[in-house]
Write a protein that holds these residues in place. Sequence first.
Motif, PDB file in Angstrom:
ATOM      1  N   PHE A 191       7.607  25.174 -55.596  1.00  0.00           N
ATOM      2  CA  PHE A 191       7.428  24.366 -54.398  1.00  0.00           C
ATOM      3  C   PHE A 191       6.032  24.506 -53.795  1.00  0.00           C
ATOM      4  O   PHE A 191       5.598  23.630 -53.038  1.00  0.00           O
ATOM      5  N   PHE A 192       5.316  25.586 -54.116  1.00  0.00           N
ATOM      6  CA  PHE A 192       3.913  25.691 -53.718  1.00  0.00           C
ATOM      7  C   PHE A 192       3.122  24.547 -54.367  1.00  0.00           C
ATOM      8  O   PHE A 192       2.278  23.919 -53.725  1.00  0.00           O
ATOM      9  N   THR A 193       3.423  24.277 -55.637  1.00  0.00           N
ATOM     10  CA  THR A 193       2.757  23.192 -56.367  1.00  0.00           C
ATOM     11  C   THR A 193       2.938  21.858 -55.661  1.00  0.00           C
ATOM     12  O   THR A 193       2.003  21.057 -55.557  1.00  0.00           O
ATOM     13  N   TRP A 194       4.143  21.612 -55.160  1.00  0.00           N
ATOM     14  CA  TRP A 194       4.465  20.347 -54.486  1.00  0.00           C
ATOM     15  C   TRP A 194       3.858  20.303 -53.087  1.00  0.00           C
ATOM     16  O   TRP A 194       3.257  19.311 -52.675  1.00  0.00           O
ATOM     17  N   GLY A 195       4.007  21.418 -52.355  1.00  0.00           N
ATOM     18  CA  GLY A 195       3.528  21.455 -50.979  1.00  0.00           C
ATOM     19  C   GLY A 195       2.019  21.345 -50.850  1.00  0.00           C
ATOM     20  O   GLY A 195       1.507  20.961 -49.795  1.00  0.00           O
ATOM     21  N   ALA A 196       1.297  21.681 -51.919  1.00  0.00           N
ATOM     22  CA  ALA A 196      -0.168  21.630 -51.867  1.00  0.00           C
ATOM     23  C   ALA A 196      -0.704  20.212 -51.723  1.00  0.00           C
ATOM     24  O   ALA A 196      -1.848  20.018 -51.289  1.00  0.00           O
ATOM     25  N   TRP A 197       0.125  19.196 -52.088  1.00  0.00           N
ATOM     26  CA  TRP A 197      -0.376  17.821 -51.995  1.00  0.00           C
ATOM     27  C   TRP A 197       0.571  16.834 -51.318  1.00  0.00           C
ATOM     28  O   TRP A 197       0.123  15.818 -50.765  1.00  0.00           O
ATOM     29  N   LEU A 198       1.870  17.097 -51.309  1.00  0.00           N
ATOM     30  CA  LEU A 198       2.836  16.086 -50.860  1.00  0.00           C
ATOM     31  C   LEU A 198       2.570  15.615 -49.429  1.00  0.00           C
ATOM     32  O   LEU A 198       2.648  14.425 -49.137  1.00  0.00           O
ATOM     33  N   ILE A 199       2.261  16.527 -48.529  1.00  0.00           N
ATOM     34  CA  ILE A 199       2.093  16.170 -47.127  1.00  0.00           C
ATOM     35  C   ILE A 199       0.678  15.681 -46.825  1.00  0.00           C
ATOM     36  O   ILE A 199       0.470  14.849 -45.940  1.00  0.00           O
ATOM     37  N   SER A 200      -0.301  16.163 -47.546  1.00  0.00           N
ATOM     38  CA  SER A 200      -1.710  15.872 -47.227  1.00  0.00           C
ATOM     39  C   SER A 200      -2.345  14.785 -48.089  1.00  0.00           C
ATOM     40  O   SER A 200      -3.416  14.274 -47.741  1.00  0.00           O
ATOM     41  N   LEU A 201      -1.715  14.416 -49.198  1.00  0.00           N
ATOM     42  CA  LEU A 201      -2.341  13.452 -50.105  1.00  0.00           C
ATOM     43  C   LEU A 201      -2.511  12.079 -49.457  1.00  0.00           C
ATOM     44  O   LEU A 201      -3.522  11.403 -49.673  1.00  0.00           O
ATOM     45  N   GLY A 202      -1.533  11.665 -48.659  1.00  0.00           N
ATOM     46  CA  GLY A 202      -1.630  10.368 -47.999  1.00  0.00           C
ATOM     47  C   GLY A 202      -2.855  10.296 -47.104  1.00  0.00           C
ATOM     48  O   GLY A 202      -3.571   9.275 -47.073  1.00  0.00           O
ATOM     49  N   GLY A 203      -3.115  11.383 -46.362  1.00  0.00           N
ATOM     50  CA  GLY A 203      -4.291  11.425 -45.503  1.00  0.00           C
ATOM     51  C   GLY A 203      -5.579  11.375 -46.297  1.00  0.00           C
ATOM     52  O   GLY A 203      -6.538  10.689 -45.925  1.00  0.00           O
ATOM     53  N   TYR A 204      -5.612  12.081 -47.424  1.00  0.00           N
ATOM     54  CA  TYR A 204      -6.793  12.089 -48.298  1.00  0.00           C
ATOM     55  C   TYR A 204      -7.048  10.695 -48.876  1.00  0.00           C
ATOM     56  O   TYR A 204      -8.181  10.196 -48.869  1.00  0.00           O
ATOM     57  N   MET A 205      -5.993  10.046 -49.344  1.00  0.00           N
ATOM     58  CA  MET A 205      -6.170   8.729 -49.949  1.00  0.00           C
ATOM     59  C   MET A 205      -6.591   7.692 -48.916  1.00  0.00           C
ATOM     60  O   MET A 205      -7.355   6.772 -49.215  1.00  0.00           O
ATOM     61  N   GLY A 206      -6.086   7.842 -47.682  1.00  0.00           N
ATOM     62  CA  GLY A 206      -6.428   6.871 -46.650  1.00  0.00           C
ATOM     63  C   GLY A 206      -7.796   7.092 -46.040  1.00  0.00           C
ATOM     64  O   GLY A 206      -8.601   6.154 -45.932  1.00  0.00           O
ATOM     65  N   SER A 207      -8.099   8.337 -45.644  1.00  0.00           N
ATOM     66  CA  SER A 207      -9.337   8.602 -44.905  1.00  0.00           C
ATOM     67  C   SER A 207     -10.547   8.827 -45.805  1.00  0.00           C
ATOM     68  O   SER A 207     -11.677   8.520 -45.421  1.00  0.00           O
ATOM     69  N   THR A 208     -10.327   9.365 -46.997  1.00  0.00           N
ATOM     70  CA  THR A 208     -11.459   9.674 -47.889  1.00  0.00           C
ATOM     71  C   THR A 208     -11.647   8.625 -48.979  1.00  0.00           C
ATOM     72  O   THR A 208     -12.772   8.169 -49.238  1.00  0.00           O
ATOM     73  N   LEU A 209     -10.549   8.236 -49.631  1.00  0.00           N
ATOM     74  CA  LEU A 209     -10.645   7.240 -50.709  1.00  0.00           C
ATOM     75  C   LEU A 209     -10.511   5.811 -50.192  1.00  0.00           C
ATOM     76  O   LEU A 209     -10.741   4.862 -50.940  1.00  0.00           O
ATOM     77  N   HIS A 210     -10.089   5.673 -48.924  1.00  0.00           N
ATOM     78  CA  HIS A 210      -9.985   4.367 -48.265  1.00  0.00           C
ATOM     79  C   HIS A 210      -8.999   3.425 -48.962  1.00  0.00           C
ATOM     80  O   HIS A 210      -9.247   2.227 -49.071  1.00  0.00           O
ATOM     81  N   PHE A 211      -7.874   3.986 -49.421  1.00  0.00           N
ATOM     82  CA  PHE A 211      -6.823   3.148 -49.997  1.00  0.00           C
ATOM     83  C   PHE A 211      -6.075   2.448 -48.862  1.00  0.00           C
ATOM     84  O   PHE A 211      -5.982   2.965 -47.747  1.00  0.00           O
ATOM     85  N   GLU A 212      -5.518   1.299 -49.165  1.00  0.00           N
ATOM     86  CA  GLU A 212      -4.706   0.574 -48.188  1.00  0.00           C
ATOM     87  C   GLU A 212      -3.316   1.199 -48.089  1.00  0.00           C
ATOM     88  O   GLU A 212      -2.877   1.929 -48.981  1.00  0.00           O
TER      89      GLU A 212
ATOM     90  N   CYS B 113       3.633  27.735 -47.312  1.00  0.00           N
ATOM     91  CA  CYS B 113       2.393  28.476 -47.579  1.00  0.00           C
ATOM     92  C   CYS B 113       1.314  27.562 -48.161  1.00  0.00           C
ATOM     93  O   CYS B 113       0.138  27.651 -47.784  1.00  0.00           O
ATOM     94  N   ALA B 114       1.728  26.672 -49.074  1.00  0.00           N
ATOM     95  CA  ALA B 114       0.761  25.741 -49.673  1.00  0.00           C
ATOM     96  C   ALA B 114       0.168  24.825 -48.620  1.00  0.00           C
ATOM     97  O   ALA B 114      -1.040  24.548 -48.614  1.00  0.00           O
ATOM     98  N   MET B 115       1.007  24.345 -47.699  1.00  0.00           N
ATOM     99  CA  MET B 115       0.530  23.474 -46.629  1.00  0.00           C
ATOM    100  C   MET B 115      -0.505  24.194 -45.767  1.00  0.00           C
ATOM    101  O   MET B 115      -1.535  23.631 -45.401  1.00  0.00           O
ATOM    102  N   TRP B 116      -0.224  25.451 -45.445  1.00  0.00           N
ATOM    103  CA  TRP B 116      -1.145  26.232 -44.614  1.00  0.00           C
ATOM    104  C   TRP B 116      -2.459  26.506 -45.352  1.00  0.00           C
ATOM    105  O   TRP B 116      -3.532  26.457 -44.757  1.00  0.00           O
ATOM    106  N   VAL B 117      -2.365  26.805 -46.646  1.00  0.00           N
ATOM    107  CA  VAL B 117      -3.572  27.053 -47.440  1.00  0.00           C
ATOM    108  C   VAL B 117      -4.466  25.822 -47.443  1.00  0.00           C
ATOM    109  O   VAL B 117      -5.684  25.907 -47.204  1.00  0.00           O
ATOM    110  N   VAL B 118      -3.857  24.665 -47.709  1.00  0.00           N
ATOM    111  CA  VAL B 118      -4.623  23.414 -47.772  1.00  0.00           C
ATOM    112  C   VAL B 118      -5.241  23.085 -46.416  1.00  0.00           C
ATOM    113  O   VAL B 118      -6.378  22.590 -46.337  1.00  0.00           O
ATOM    114  N   ASP B 119      -4.514  23.367 -45.338  1.00  0.00           N
ATOM    115  CA  ASP B 119      -5.014  23.067 -44.002  1.00  0.00           C
ATOM    116  C   ASP B 119      -6.142  24.020 -43.597  1.00  0.00           C
ATOM    117  O   ASP B 119      -7.223  23.600 -43.187  1.00  0.00           O
TER     118      ASP B 119
END
Length: 420
Positions: free
Chosen positions: A15-36, A145-151
Amino acid sequence: MNIKTRLTAMQFLQFFTWGAWLISLGGYMGSTLHFEGGQIGAIFATMGIAALFMPGLTGIIADKWVNAERLYGLLHLVGAGALFYASTATTYQQMYIAMLLNMLAYMPTLSLANTVSYNALEKYRMDLVKDFPPIRVWGTVGFICAMWVVDLTGFKHSASQLYVAATAALVLGLYAFTLPPCPPERSEKKTWLSAFGLDALVLFKQKKMAIFFLFSMLLGAALQITNTYGDLFLSSFASIPEYADSFGVKHSVILLSISQMSETLFILAIPFFLKHFGIKRVMLISMFAWVLRFGLFGLGNPGDGLWMLILSMIVYGMAFDFFNVSGSLYTEMEAHAGIRASAQGLFFMMTNGVGAFVGGYASGAVVDMFSVYAEGGGLVSREWTPIWMIFAAYALIIGILFAGVFRYKHTPEKTKGDHE
């Protein structure tokens, strides 16, 4: 190292593997990659595509031909490669392909992790009911833990979050080959239909179960919406000076992790609620909790409205667990012994498969409806309040309809409720 510690490490990394991106990937794709918004929703819908057939397919392979722990390890190695590729993606097409491959590899490992755990605990003559839950809860700890590490590392808006996830998947993939062997049970007469949950389609002959599975699919569409857009929503406040330096903006992923903390608490309350209120009321509590989850997002902000965001995170535990876990338990109680495993597969397909697929595309369309994009690409403006209110209205309508059409009479004295 004893077997409990080894399995705990496996669940943590799972679940560390999943938590490292599941919650934050949407923000990365929207704010950095500028996806719709629709593109982000489509990428998250790959989870639903994978959930439709991959768990059943890999279940057949593990049952008939390949050791479960080896298949589990191989899938994580494939997932690691896909995540490394995703970290280099700069276009929608590249990210879609990378995350589709990642989800095709990752989704079946959720059930394979349990299979490997059960097999190892039985081999060491341990009590599954007593010993497995304390091991599994470390999976949720790993996710948090993964969420906190990424943040805390500032990776939430960069490709670095995918490197973290890929590294964890790589370590877990290699580690899996050291776990106790879980050989295929070739004597088992498990059919392709049962693996995909399709021999449980007989349950649709019962009006009550047909209605239950239909609403499971409809509510399943809401499960990943805040995971998809939650961080993107909170990060949008950075453009408003009075909120730019607030905790909710700077540490949005940590704020969102309260949802997972809440989940670990509410799961413990499920037996009490099911015993005293029955499945219909528990499901209704979940549906109206989703109304609060979305509605509080729509009304809250990282400043004087922070309390509403925190309350929304706390409500999430009830919204998610009271539907996902209670629904699974209800399916277990209502299906006869010969199709119980298949019934669970059907419930998973309806919620995490069909529901997640529909929800991914539908939510993306709603987000785009209230977004303005520049001709050359890039977001100009987005109205989040009506977006969240539409999601809240959706959950409210589902709750009202479910209350009216699902017939169930709860009998507290019995382990299985009587139904009308």
